[in-house]
Design a protein around this motif. Sequence first.
Motif, PDB file in Angstrom:
ATOM      1  N   ASN A 285      36.566  58.949  77.602  1.00 20.12           N
ATOM      2  CA  ASN A 285      36.156  59.033  76.197  1.00 20.12           C
ATOM      3  C   ASN A 285      34.752  58.495  75.959  1.00 20.12           C
ATOM      4  O   ASN A 285      34.315  58.384  74.814  1.00 20.12           O
ATOM      5  N   LYS A 286      34.080  58.138  77.072  1.00 22.28           N
ATOM      6  CA  LYS A 286      32.726  57.598  76.994  1.00 22.28           C
ATOM      7  C   LYS A 286      32.616  56.505  75.929  1.00 22.28           C
ATOM      8  O   LYS A 286      31.703  56.490  75.092  1.00 22.28           O
ATOM      9  N   LEU A 287      33.581  55.577  75.952  1.00 25.09           N
ATOM     10  CA  LEU A 287      33.576  54.495  74.964  1.00 25.09           C
ATOM     11  C   LEU A 287      32.483  53.486  75.308  1.00 25.09           C
ATOM     12  O   LEU A 287      32.252  53.199  76.484  1.00 25.09           O
ATOM     13  N   PRO A 288      31.797  52.947  74.299  1.00 21.82           N
ATOM     14  CA  PRO A 288      30.785  51.923  74.578  1.00 21.82           C
ATOM     15  C   PRO A 288      31.457  50.625  75.047  1.00 21.82           C
ATOM     16  O   PRO A 288      32.403  50.166  74.405  1.00 21.82           O
ATOM     17  N   HIS A 289      30.959  50.100  76.153  1.00 20.90           N
ATOM     18  CA  HIS A 289      31.504  48.840  76.674  1.00 20.90           C
ATOM     19  C   HIS A 289      30.460  48.157  77.536  1.00 20.90           C
ATOM     20  O   HIS A 289      29.590  48.830  78.117  1.00 20.90           O
ATOM     21  N   PRO A 290      30.527  46.838  77.657  1.00 21.44           N
ATOM     22  CA  PRO A 290      29.598  46.119  78.541  1.00 21.44           C
ATOM     23  C   PRO A 290      29.992  46.351  79.997  1.00 21.44           C
ATOM     24  O   PRO A 290      31.041  46.948  80.255  1.00 21.44           O
TER      25      PRO A 290
END
Length: 398
Positions: free
Chosen positions: A133-138
């Motif tokens: 889902n190409k989620l933003p994460h560090p």
Amino acid sequence: MSNIPLDVAAAEEHLMRFLSVEGVTGQEKNIGLAVCDALKKIGVPESAIRFDDVHTRIPLPTETGNLIVDIPGTRPGPRLLFSTHLDTVPLCAGAKPRREGDRIVSDGTTALGGDARTGVALLVVVAEILIKNKLPHPPITLLFTVREESGLHGARELDPANLGGAVMCINVDGQMASDLIIGAVGQENWEVEITGRASHAGVAPEKGISATMVGALALAEARRAGWFGKVVKPDGRGTSNVGIFGGKDNKPAGDATNVVTDYAYIKGEARSPESVFATKIADGYSQAFAKAKAEVTADNGDTAEVKFSQIASYPPFELGKDTPVVKRATKALKMLDIEPVFVFSNGGLDANWLDKHGVPTITIGAGQAEIHTIKEYVNLKEYEKGCRLGVLMATLED
Ligand SMILES: [Zn+2]
């Protein structure tokens, strides 16, 4: 939080697959490879996956090192560590997982291995959701340890430099998603070898020194002084137990009724939220053995030889409620409408060592239940909640 793109069927499939791969403690090679396979299939490049060399330092035969996976961040931020353990208790050997309503169960002849394959699956599920889902994460590091069940060795002996400078860790090795384990006792192990003197018990008992009697009197004295079982003293609290009372080479202490027993071996443990107090409990046993030694003498005044030793097994830890990882978990649970329950564990976890290595570690639950028994099962509702919690922990803005 309905906007977490969790594919429940896919998450359960991962879990079912990992439960079906045998990997009792020390024999983690196959499950490690199964996890590598799953990670590659969800798009983690092979170059991001490695095994460390911890098994060369673990003092027990171990097939493989810890599995470590680096997932680059899609937004800047301090690195997060997610951990769990690959191994299961020996009672899980040959487990045949099967779905029964909202549970996964074994066939009743083995344990299941939800401890900690729920964690193994959860880490893979989180990676899959982030990537798909190409989620933003560090930046995130996944750590799958070996030999947790036989002494927390994978976490204990690992090189902290391999953790990529992670600032906090989410360890998955618990039951209910609502339970946040923020601390655990430390443990000290003790053992004693008592060498007495054999003599004919009917003809010349006074010439013998009974090792069994030294042990018995010492244990009675330790209990009398308040060091056995639940220990509550003005300067600390903890627990202790006498686990083994036997002889040489796993044989009984003594092997005939007509011989004064010349050797006994006793082994036990002490636990406390404070390592100094765990040591103090073990000291209490040491003093009890010294006292008993002086009481049991041969007719010429000789006493038994008593060799008592104690060694720290794992350190205790406790995170404050304002620790960033505790705040993060609390926030994530609230977003899921789950009231957090803060738990202090009476047993050691990989978290004890990860915390000692400088990475504050909270332990969350994902549905394992009745662990280490043939009644073990996975609660799929809790597993699902745990997966959602994992995704939130990975993606929350600070
Ligand atoms: Zn476990």
